[in-house]
Design a protein around this motif. Structure first.
Motif, mmCIF file in Angstrom:
data_model
loop_
_atom_site.group_PDB
_atom_site.id
_atom_site.type_symbol
_atom_site.label_atom_id
_atom_site.label_comp_id
_atom_site.label_asym_id
_atom_site.label_seq_id
_atom_site.Cartn_x
_atom_site.Cartn_y
_atom_site.Cartn_z
ATOM 1 N N ILE A 130 0.615 -1.052 0.085
ATOM 2 C CA ILE A 130 0.059 -0.031 0.064
ATOM 3 C C ILE A 130 0.806 1.260 0.039
ATOM 4 C CG2 ILE A 130 -1.744 1.173 1.460
ATOM 5 C CD1 ILE A 130 -2.702 -1.358 2.508
ATOM 6 N N ASP A 131 0.561 2.212 -0.862
ATOM 7 C CA ASP A 131 1.301 3.393 -0.905
ATOM 8 C C ASP A 131 0.780 4.194 0.014
ATOM 9 O OD1 ASP A 131 3.016 2.268 -2.917
ATOM 10 O OD2 ASP A 131 1.939 3.287 -4.410
ATOM 11 N N LYS A 132 1.597 4.933 0.692
ATOM 12 C CA LYS A 132 1.074 6.193 1.767
ATOM 13 C C LYS A 132 2.041 7.519 1.536
ATOM 14 C CE LYS A 132 -0.598 2.808 5.323
ATOM 15 N NZ LYS A 132 -0.597 2.493 6.486
ATOM 16 N N LYS A 133 1.418 8.532 1.940
ATOM 17 C CA LYS A 133 2.202 9.663 2.098
ATOM 18 C C LYS A 133 2.173 9.890 3.645
ATOM 19 C CE LYS A 133 3.313 10.724 -2.361
ATOM 20 N NZ LYS A 133 2.786 11.881 -2.901
ATOM 21 N N ILE A 134 3.132 10.152 4.232
ATOM 22 C CA ILE A 134 3.413 10.299 5.658
ATOM 23 C C ILE A 134 4.308 11.894 5.861
ATOM 24 C CG2 ILE A 134 4.249 9.615 7.793
ATOM 25 C CD1 ILE A 134 4.075 6.700 6.756
ATOM 26 N N ARG B 150 3.968 -3.018 3.219
ATOM 27 C CA ARG B 150 3.157 -4.333 3.486
ATOM 28 C C ARG B 150 3.768 -4.934 5.004
ATOM 29 N NH1 ARG B 150 4.580 -8.613 -0.746
ATOM 30 N NH2 ARG B 150 6.288 -9.257 0.384
ATOM 31 N N SER B 151 2.352 -5.150 5.676
ATOM 32 C CA SER B 151 2.761 -5.568 6.865
ATOM 33 C C SER B 151 3.282 -7.081 7.009
ATOM 34 C CB SER B 151 1.481 -5.647 7.958
ATOM 35 O OG SER B 151 0.983 -4.106 7.934
ATOM 36 N N LEU C 190 9.742 -12.837 -3.405
ATOM 37 C CA LEU C 190 9.618 -12.968 -2.078
ATOM 38 C C LEU C 190 8.181 -13.358 -1.576
ATOM 39 C CD1 LEU C 190 11.816 -10.084 -0.692
ATOM 40 C CD2 LEU C 190 12.484 -12.361 -1.013
ATOM 41 N N PRO C 191 8.063 -14.285 -0.357
ATOM 42 C CA PRO C 191 6.825 -14.531 -0.110
ATOM 43 C C PRO C 191 5.958 -13.613 0.487
ATOM 44 C CG PRO C 191 8.507 -15.892 0.947
ATOM 45 C CD PRO C 191 9.191 -15.005 0.288
ATOM 46 N N GLU C 192 4.650 -13.415 0.405
ATOM 47 C CA GLU C 192 3.864 -12.476 0.603
ATOM 48 C C GLU C 192 3.690 -12.156 2.114
ATOM 49 O OE1 GLU C 192 0.466 -12.380 -1.524
ATOM 50 O OE2 GLU C 192 1.323 -12.098 -3.638
ATOM 51 N N ASN C 193 4.151 -12.977 2.996
ATOM 52 C CA ASN C 193 3.907 -12.895 4.177
ATOM 53 C C ASN C 193 5.309 -12.105 4.843
ATOM 54 O OD1 ASN C 193 5.860 -15.103 4.054
ATOM 55 N ND2 ASN C 193 5.285 -15.704 6.119
ATOM 56 N N ILE C 194 6.288 -11.819 4.091
ATOM 57 C CA ILE C 194 7.005 -11.007 4.386
ATOM 58 C C ILE C 194 7.011 -9.543 4.168
ATOM 59 C CG2 ILE C 194 9.635 -10.223 4.126
ATOM 60 C CD1 ILE C 194 9.218 -13.022 5.168
ATOM 61 N N GLY C 195 7.060 -8.595 5.256
ATOM 62 C CA GLY C 195 6.445 -7.178 5.416
ATOM 63 C C GLY C 195 7.578 -6.202 4.655
ATOM 64 N N VAL C 196 7.066 -5.438 4.113
ATOM 65 C CA VAL C 196 8.179 -4.423 3.293
ATOM 66 C C VAL C 196 7.998 -2.725 3.683
ATOM 67 C CG1 VAL C 196 8.338 -3.642 0.878
ATOM 68 C CG2 VAL C 196 8.109 -6.028 1.173
#
Length: 270
Positions: free
Chosen positions: A6-10, A22-23, A50-56
């Motif tokens: 998910i793209d966010k602006k912080i 990605r959590s 990479l596996p999708e359970n790895i956060g980014v």
């Protein structure tokens, strides 16, 4: 959103960061080099392996990529601290830092402020020797001479060619459009100021190194392998991997970087 990112602006005190998140209990923190590219875009082929359970957590520095320009002056160490606070908010249990070029310098300052980093992967990370006492062997001189032959337009064309050689066209178009937008807003005075800033950071923190026992995998062109064995990124648990023919090795060999990440995670052996 790419591969569940998910793209966010912080918004922060330094400016507004563009991050792709990605959590996950185990999370990669992706740190780019000092170039006008979006971090998630150029690391996307690696993420997809990479596996999708790895956060980014892929972040564009202020004044680069799709982040905003600065709202107040700052130095690299201050920005590293802001990035640390953003990482902590993700509440990951384990962190792997992945730094290309200038991203390695950020990683050195980030790892000092986190107690859950389980490994570092450096893709030709910026090191003291290369800045303060550059090696001058034949292979280094050859690269320097090849670059010196190029005009500014030639350098831009070379980078563009590398983008379109190493990414699928749709992604290459996205990457290059970000580059064009970022280059259009660049202020040469600001760019020079930030270059002076990271050089000064290297001088000021001349003793900083990765923790002695931290696993690190350093990926470099073959002629730079010994340089990295002498570097501040080399620990008691380091491996140097030779790959690629230009500085952006992760563009050319996303599979090698993905395998290095899986090795730190304990899922694969280099």
């Amino acid at each position: 959103m790419h591969n569940m990112l998910i793209d966010k602006k912080i918004k922060t005190v330094l400016g507004t960061y563009k991050v792709s998140i990605r959590s996950g209990e185990k999370m990669l923190v992706l740190l780019s080099g000092a170039a006008s590219f979006d971090t998630e875009q150029t690391f996307r082929p690696i993420i997809n392996l990479l596996p999708e359970n790895i956060g980014v957590f892929a972040i564009d520095y202020i004044n680069s990529g799709l982040s905003s320009t600065e709202v107040q002056p700052f130095d690299l160490v201050q920005e590293a601290t802001v990035i640390v606070n953003l990482i902590k908010k993700q509440q990951a249990k384990q962190i792997i830092l992945v730094g290309h070029s200038l991203g390695g310098l950020y990683a050195l300052h980030i790892v000092k402020q986190l107690d859950n980093v389980i490994g570092f992967i450096g893709i030709e990370p910026l090191n003291r020797e290369s800045v303060l006492n550059p090696p001058h062997g034949p292979a280094y001189r050859k690269v320097e001479m090849e670059v010196a032959k190029l005009s500014e337009e030639g350098k831009i064309q070379l980078v563009k060619d590398r983008v379109y050689e190493n990414f699928p066209k749709s992604l290459a178009d996205e990457i290059w459009q970000t580059h064009i937008l970022d280059e259009a807003r660049e202020d040469e005075v600001v760019e020079e100021k930030h270059r002076d800033n990271w050089i000064e950071t290297i001088k000021q923190y001349s003793e900083i190194m990765l923790p002695k026992t931290l696993p690190s995998i350093l990926i470099s062109q073959s002629f730079r392998a010994n340089e990295y064995r002498r570097s501040e990124y080399y620990t008691d648990n380091s491996v140097v991997v030779s790959a690629g023919n230009f500085h952006q090795i992760h563009w050319e060999h996303p599979d090698i970087v993905a395998r290095a990440i899986k090795t730190i995670l304990g899922d694969e052996v280099l």
